[in-house]
Scaffold this active site. Structure first.
Site, PDB file in Angstrom:
ATOM      1  N   LYS A   1      64.183 -16.891 -86.730  1.00 55.73           N
ATOM      2  CA  LYS A   1      63.414 -17.955 -87.408  1.00 55.73           C
ATOM      3  C   LYS A   1      61.929 -17.575 -87.489  1.00 55.73           C
ATOM      4  CE  LYS A   1      62.004 -21.572 -89.424  1.00 55.73           C
ATOM      5  NZ  LYS A   1      60.999 -22.375 -88.862  1.00 55.73           N
TER       6      LYS A   1
ATOM      7  N   GLY B   1      63.523 -34.831 -87.224  1.00 51.07           N
ATOM      8  CA  GLY B   1      64.591 -35.471 -86.455  1.00 51.07           C
ATOM      9  C   GLY B   1      65.226 -36.607 -87.235  1.00 51.07           C
TER      10      GLY B   1
ATOM     11  N   HIS C   1      61.599 -15.135 -90.193  1.00 48.90           N
ATOM     12  CA  HIS C   1      61.723 -15.871 -91.463  1.00 48.90           C
ATOM     13  C   HIS C   1      60.345 -16.405 -91.853  1.00 48.90           C
ATOM     14  CE1 HIS C   1      61.805 -19.803 -93.454  1.00 48.90           C
ATOM     15  NE2 HIS C   1      62.874 -19.381 -94.119  1.00 48.90           N
ATOM     16  N   ASN C   2      59.654 -16.989 -90.876  1.00 51.09           N
ATOM     17  CA  ASN C   2      58.329 -17.537 -91.159  1.00 51.09           C
ATOM     18  C   ASN C   2      57.320 -16.438 -91.461  1.00 51.09           C
ATOM     19  OD1 ASN C   2      59.605 -19.903 -90.526  1.00 51.09           O
ATOM     20  ND2 ASN C   2      57.959 -20.696 -89.259  1.00 51.09           N
TER      21      ASN C   2
ATOM     22  N   GLU D   1      57.844 -15.650 -94.890  1.00 53.27           N
ATOM     23  CA  GLU D   1      57.313 -16.814 -95.642  1.00 53.27           C
ATOM     24  C   GLU D   1      55.784 -16.687 -95.807  1.00 53.27           C
ATOM     25  OE1 GLU D   1      58.714 -20.701 -94.135  1.00 53.27           O
ATOM     26  OE2 GLU D   1      56.601 -21.217 -93.936  1.00 53.27           O
TER      27      GLU D   1
ATOM     28  N   SER E   1      65.249 -24.097 -90.877  1.00 51.23           N
ATOM     29  CA  SER E   1      64.225 -24.013 -91.923  1.00 51.23           C
ATOM     30  C   SER E   1      64.626 -24.838 -93.131  1.00 51.23           C
ATOM     31  CB  SER E   1      64.014 -22.559 -92.355  1.00 51.23           C
ATOM     32  OG  SER E   1      63.111 -22.529 -93.445  1.00 51.23           O
ATOM     33  N   GLY E   2      63.613 -25.369 -93.789  1.00 55.90           N
ATOM     34  CA  GLY E   2      63.861 -26.126 -95.011  1.00 55.90           C
ATOM     35  C   GLY E   2      62.971 -27.347 -95.118  1.00 55.90           C
TER      36      GLY E   2
END
Ligand code: 3PG
Length: 477
Positions: free
Chosen positions: A182, A13, A185-186, A189, A128-129
């Site tokens: 997402k 955040g 994506h993980n 990953e 993500s990042g």
């Protein structure tokens, strides 16, 4: 007045607020601990946009331009629900809440429905990042109503990572589509990281290489198709030295992997959808087994520790033999990576069909080209492959067929050597097994069908009578 509000000044955040302010947006900040918001305000004092620390929900809501857009970056589950609950009575009809956490997509669907019933809009957005991405440009995957997306996309596109000037930020479908993407994506990953860990294990235990030398191998892979963020940081991790002991960092990190759940969810969803995801599964299993440190120690005492020895000590000393073994390892990684991406995108295709999301696979690959953890040089080719023909399985696109054909032999050799050496390489093994199973013309599923019919009269199709379901002769006895 603020253009956008942000709730939850944790690591992500904080960085995302600074990113928005850097891009000229005025952002209201809210956290249970106002000191955290004040710290961000002072950290961002020189930035283009203004950051405003709010003491309570009322000030936060009243300080925003209507219709309001609130980004929430708190842990998914209970904490997110309490933020929604506390804001709902204060917000006006049509105001928007966007969840930027790692929420389970079905929970997102529930929140979309509940917020819409209360006259609010809700978006489920994967970002993500990591902290670096949140500050300098993450990859953003949104789901929910398109109208809500149109409202918030400006600031998000400004803050997102850019690939050749194009923001890595898009809306993909209704309800939980963004969080599903997402999650997947993980899942990819997890597979990527497991393959890297296996390559490290082969070099460390199979060939007796030192961590720094292993780091050099990873760095060398950045010149080829394995060029990716995870390989880049694997080189950094392997080359790092512990300031206290002066040992390689990898030698002081306990081999017990953590996980927060998105990899496991990916595997469970893939199973529900009937889509092969064996490489993600191998990765989750490997983390599960690694977590049982005590159990592994006990088993090693009972059965002897694996691996049982180095692959070939005599050969290790011969530079040429090691060079060629490393070439095979790079090949194995390339072939396995094509399999992992193929599986990942097939899960997304199945989900799109099952949930009627009309996911644009090329656009998904496009937002993963920069900012996110799985960013890799191959993602631009993947988006091009799906732009050319979205109905085709990734490994059937010419570029990827060629990569797989050119590198499958390396994968076979590396897995074979690992198996005989007692070295665990479950993701590489899963890749080889998937590659072999996917191209088997005459599989052994006829035996499965025969058995199902024999004990359960489930019937089967005959090769000479297309489509018709029949029983075998065993029931006649
Ligand atoms: C994250 O969300 O931080 C990672 O992408 C995945 O987390 P995990 O490895 O802790 O599950």
């Amino acid at each position: 007045m603020a253009h956008v509000g942000l709730v939850g000044i944790g690591v992500m955040g904080r960085e995302f607020a600074l990113n928005l302010a850097e891009n000229g947006h005025t952002v209201s900040l809210l956290d249970r601990d106002i000191e955290k918001s004040r710290e961000v305000v002072s950290a961002g004092s020189a930035l283009k946009g203004e950051l405003i620390a709010c003491a309570d929900e009322k000030t936060f809501v009243e300080g925003m331009v209507a219709p309001r857009s609130v980004l929430v970056l708190v842990p998914s589950g209970g904490p997110l629900d309490s933020v929604i609950e506390s804001l709902t009575p204060l917000l006006d009809q049509g105001d928007l809440i966007a969840d930027l956490g790692n929420s389970y997509y079905k929970e997102t669907e529930r929140r979309v429905t509940a917020c819409e019933a209360a006259g609010l809009q809700f978006l489920g957005m994967g970002i993500s990042g990591g902290a670096e991405g949140a500050r300098n440009g993450p990859s953003i995957m949104a789901g929910g109503s398109q109208e809500s997306w149109a409202r918030i996309k400006g600031p998000l596109r400004d803050a997102a990572a850019k690939f050749e000037g194009e923001p890595c930020c898009d809306w993909f479908g209704p309800g939980g589509a963004g969080h599903f993407i997402k999650m997947l994506h993980n899942g990819i990953e997890y597979a990527d990281m497991q393959m890297i860990a296996e390559a490290y294990g082969i070099m460390r235990d199979g060939w007796g290489m030192e961590a720094a030398a292993i780091g050099d191998v990873f760095a060398g892979w950045m010149d080829g198709p394995l060029n990716s963020y995870l390989v880049e940081i694997a080189a950094e991790v392997a080359r790092a030295t512990d300031p206290e002991t002066r040992k390689p960092m990898l030698d002081v990190i306990l081999d017990r992997a953590g996980q927060k759940g998105t990899g496991r969810w990916s595997v469970i969803e893939a199973l529900h959808l009937g889509a092969p995801a064996s490489m993600m599964q191998a990765a989750v299993e490997a983390r599960n087994i690694s977590a049982d440190l005590e159990g592994r120690r006990e088993s090693a005492l009972l059965f002897g520790a694996a691996p049982e020895g180095r692959f070939d000590r005599a050969q290790k000393d011969q530079d040429d033999a090691l060079k060629s073994a490393l070439k095979h390892l790079e090949s194995a990684m390339i072939a396995a990576k094509v399999c992992a991406y193929t599986q990942g995108f097939e899960v997304l295709r199945r989900a799109s069909e099952a949930f009627d999301w009309s996911l644009d696979l090329a656009a998904i690959a496009r937002v993963w080209r920069a900012g996110c953890i799985i960013r890799s040089v191959l993602l631009d080719d993947i988006s091009a492959a799906f732009e050319e023909d979205v109905t085709r399985k990734l490994s059937h696109a010419p570029k990827f067929t060629e990569l797989l054909n050119d590198n499958a032999e390396g994968l076979k050799l590396v897995v074979a050597q690992s198996v005989t050496g007692g070295l665990e390489t479950p993701a590489l093994y899963a890749a080889l097994s998937y590659h072999n199973a996917s191209r088997t013309q005459h599989s052994t599923a006829n035996m499965i069908q025969g058995l199902r019919d024999r004990f359960g009269a489930h019937r089967f199709e005959r090769v000479d009578a297309h489509g018709e379901l029949v029983n075998g002769p065993w029931h006649e006895r």
